[in-house]
Design a protein around this motif. Sequence first.
Motif, mmCIF file in Angstrom:
data_model
loop_
_atom_site.group_PDB
_atom_site.id
_atom_site.type_symbol
_atom_site.label_atom_id
_atom_site.label_comp_id
_atom_site.label_asym_id
_atom_site.label_seq_id
_atom_site.Cartn_x
_atom_site.Cartn_y
_atom_site.Cartn_z
ATOM 1 N N ASN A 87 39.815 23.239 38.292
ATOM 2 C CA ASN A 87 39.418 24.645 38.159
ATOM 3 C C ASN A 87 39.593 25.322 39.520
ATOM 4 N N PHE A 88 40.564 26.246 39.583
ATOM 5 C CA PHE A 88 40.864 26.897 40.867
ATOM 6 C C PHE A 88 39.685 27.747 41.336
ATOM 7 N N LYS A 89 38.992 28.435 40.427
ATOM 8 C CA LYS A 89 37.860 29.263 40.815
ATOM 9 C C LYS A 89 36.756 28.414 41.434
ATOM 10 N N SER A 90 36.526 27.259 40.844
ATOM 11 C CA SER A 90 35.513 26.359 41.388
ATOM 12 C C SER A 90 35.920 25.854 42.766
ATOM 13 N N GLU A 91 37.197 25.552 42.935
ATOM 14 C CA GLU A 91 37.694 25.108 44.240
ATOM 15 C C GLU A 91 37.568 26.227 45.275
ATOM 16 N N LEU A 92 37.903 27.456 44.869
ATOM 17 C CA LEU A 92 37.808 28.596 45.792
ATOM 18 C C LEU A 92 36.364 28.854 46.194
#
Length: 367
Positions: A87-92
């Motif tokens: 999940n890119f949002k979680s990584e960001l």
Amino acid sequence: MLKRFFIFCSGADTKILDSCSPGEQTKYAGIGATVFFTAVMAFIASSYALYTVFDNYLTAVLFGLIWGFLIFNLDRFIVSTIKKKNNFKSELLQATPRIILAVIIALVIAKPLEIKIFEKEINRVLLEQKNDMTLANREQIATQFNPQIAALDAEIASLKEEVAAKETEVNALYSTYIAEAEGTAGTKRLGKGPVYAEKREKHDAELLALQELKATNAEKIKAAEETIASLNTEYEARVNDSQPVIDGFDGLMARINALNKLPFLPSLFIMLLFLAIETAPIIAKLLSPKGAYDLKLEEEESALQTWVAQQLQQRELILQTDTEVNNRMYADIAEEQELYNYKRKKARELLQLQADAFYNKQKQVLG
């Protein structure tokens, strides 16, 4: 050897990374190289900044090394704690605090290097400021001496005017008695008669007074000029004493202020460059796809989490089983007649002892 060092700088698990492909190892070596060279730039920047403060090479290099190692450790920690997820949002969201910290570090590193890069331009601005400060300092000190000097100059001018007025008066008397002798004025009789003698006597008296006035005023003028010279010497001494303070006006804060007076665009580009360098490892990790190293690291962490969960569950089951066994054991013991009779006997003895102690206590009170 260099590749292994850069992998160490990246904070990656070398045991897991050794089992990955060369491409994966190269990626983390590149991240580690960025971390290392950022620390080197931090060392250079902090050493220069501290040299402008302490003006000592050894002290600047020593504290620069400490600052460089601190930045290296922070960058290595930031990069190594970013975990790849699906999940890119979680990584960001996970990387946002680390990006903010990286931005702060970049700003701290960039400012001293900007000062060094634009050193010549900053020196020109500092020179102009020093010149202005020197003029302002001379004017400020002069305000303490100018009133006294002006008063003395006025006194000297007054003394000179007094002598000049007396000379004019004496010259007029001289012209008067000469004209009397020539017969062109006064009685208009040629020759040195009584009127001539009277005017000549008056002139001679005033001439003597003029000579005395000149001598007296010359002494006063000399004393005033000596006082003015003394005041000028004191003024120059005060200026010379304060000048080193102005000459030393080139510390870190002065250079930062001078840098702010230069065009903003070149400074902005340098700052953006260091922002890009400092945040590059984090951005690279966020944008790169999930690789073999991330999968193996996730597998190892998952295995560890599973093992810990199993250990916790086993401890809970052991505790539950032990509790049930103890409950059954004490329930069986409670039904035994022998244990009941023994506790009944001990309880009777205890009651007897309490009764005897109460009797003895009451007997002592009454008796």
